[in-house]
Motif scaffolding. Structure first.
Motif, short mmCIF file in Angstrom:
data_model
loop_
_atom_site.label_atom_id
_atom_site.label_comp_id
_atom_site.label_asym_id
_atom_site.label_seq_id
_atom_site.Cartn_x
_atom_site.Cartn_y
_atom_site.Cartn_z
N LYS A 1 0.83 -1.21 0.00
CA LYS A 1 0.00 0.00 0.00
C LYS A 1 0.86 1.25 0.00
N PHE B 1 2.59 1.93 -3.35
CA PHE B 1 1.66 2.55 -4.30
C PHE B 1 1.56 4.05 -4.01
N ASP B 2 1.37 4.40 -2.75
CA ASP B 2 1.23 5.81 -2.38
C ASP B 2 2.49 6.60 -2.71
N ASP C 1 2.55 7.16 -6.50
CA ASP C 1 1.39 7.84 -7.07
C ASP C 1 1.71 9.27 -7.50
N GLU D 1 -5.48 -6.20 -4.91
CA GLU D 1 -5.33 -5.00 -4.10
C GLU D 1 -4.78 -3.84 -4.91
N GLN E 1 -7.48 -2.55 -7.22
CA GLN E 1 -8.46 -1.78 -6.46
C GLN E 1 -7.93 -0.37 -6.20
N ARG E 2 -6.65 -0.25 -5.83
CA ARG E 2 -6.06 1.07 -5.60
C ARG E 2 -6.04 1.89 -6.88
N GLU F 1 -9.56 3.14 -7.37
CA GLU F 1 -9.89 4.18 -6.39
C GLU F 1 -9.22 5.51 -6.69
N HIS F 2 -8.00 5.45 -7.22
CA HIS F 2 -7.25 6.67 -7.51
C HIS F 2 -7.54 7.21 -8.91
#
Length: 194
Positions: free
Chosen positions: A113, A116-117, A120, A163, A166-167, A170-171
């Motif tokens: 997670k 990914f952040d 991003d 996962e 999904q991210r 969502e983004h």
């Protein structure tokens, strides 16, 4: 990245074409096997993997494991110099990759997670790590020994792909392109590997 000024984030490449993995030790030292570098297909995937390892340092996963394995009292004794033999044991475990280097599945998911952040807001496609997981799924039957260690301590690649997807959704992340995957540039780098 909170610890940018605290940790050196030094990277080393370990020549071992049979091991498809990377790991981080306390203090931000990241090791990547040539097997991993030869296995993946683009720079954004490598950035995702390195982000994952940085997240382990940022989230202090190694410190948490050391506390679980040795307890607070023993670690304080080592830090204060009261138990040099325990320091040798901890050092040996770190160098041989025993329990201290193995993250739990929850820590692996958390690092995915955060990776990914981190990506991003960069030039890299933040979901590129999913290509690594897809390739593992495609090749694990023909090369099970290459993924044995990785799969024993990490969540299932299919779950990790879900996962990431999904991210991405969502983004509202647009589809990847060569401009944010850097596949050609990475192939040039791969050609320099021993």
């Amino acid at each position: 990245i909170k610890k940018r000024g605290v940790y050196a984030y030094e990277y080393e490449i370990i020549k071992d074409d049979k091991t498809v993995n990377a790991f981080c030790t306390p203090g931000g030292y990241i090791y990547v096997y040539t097997g991993l570098l030869k296995f993946i297909d683009n720079e954004a995937t490598l950035a995702g993997i390195l982000g994952h390892e940085i997240a382990h340092a940022e989230r202090r996963h190694a410190s948490q494991r050391m506390t679980q394995v040795y307890g607070v009292q023993i670690l304080l004794g080592v830090l204060l110099g009261n138990n040099p033999s325990q320091l040798e044991e901890i050092g040996a475990n770190l160098l041989t990759g025993l329990a201290l280097l193995k993250n739990g599945r929850d820590q692996e998911s958390e690092s995915d997670k955060y990776s990914f952040d981190y990506l991003d807001d960069t030039e890299y496609y933040p979901g590129a790590i999913k290509y690594f997981f897809e390739k593992i799924i495609a090749q694990e039957e023909s090369q099970p020994s290459a993924f044995e260690t990785l799969l024993s301590t990490h969540p299932a690649p299919g779950d990790r792909i879900s996962e990431v997807e999904q991210r991405l959704q969502e983004h509202g992340t647009p589809a990847p392109t060569e401009a944010n995957l850097f596949g050609q540039r990475f192939k040039t780098f791969q050609a320099t590997l021993p």
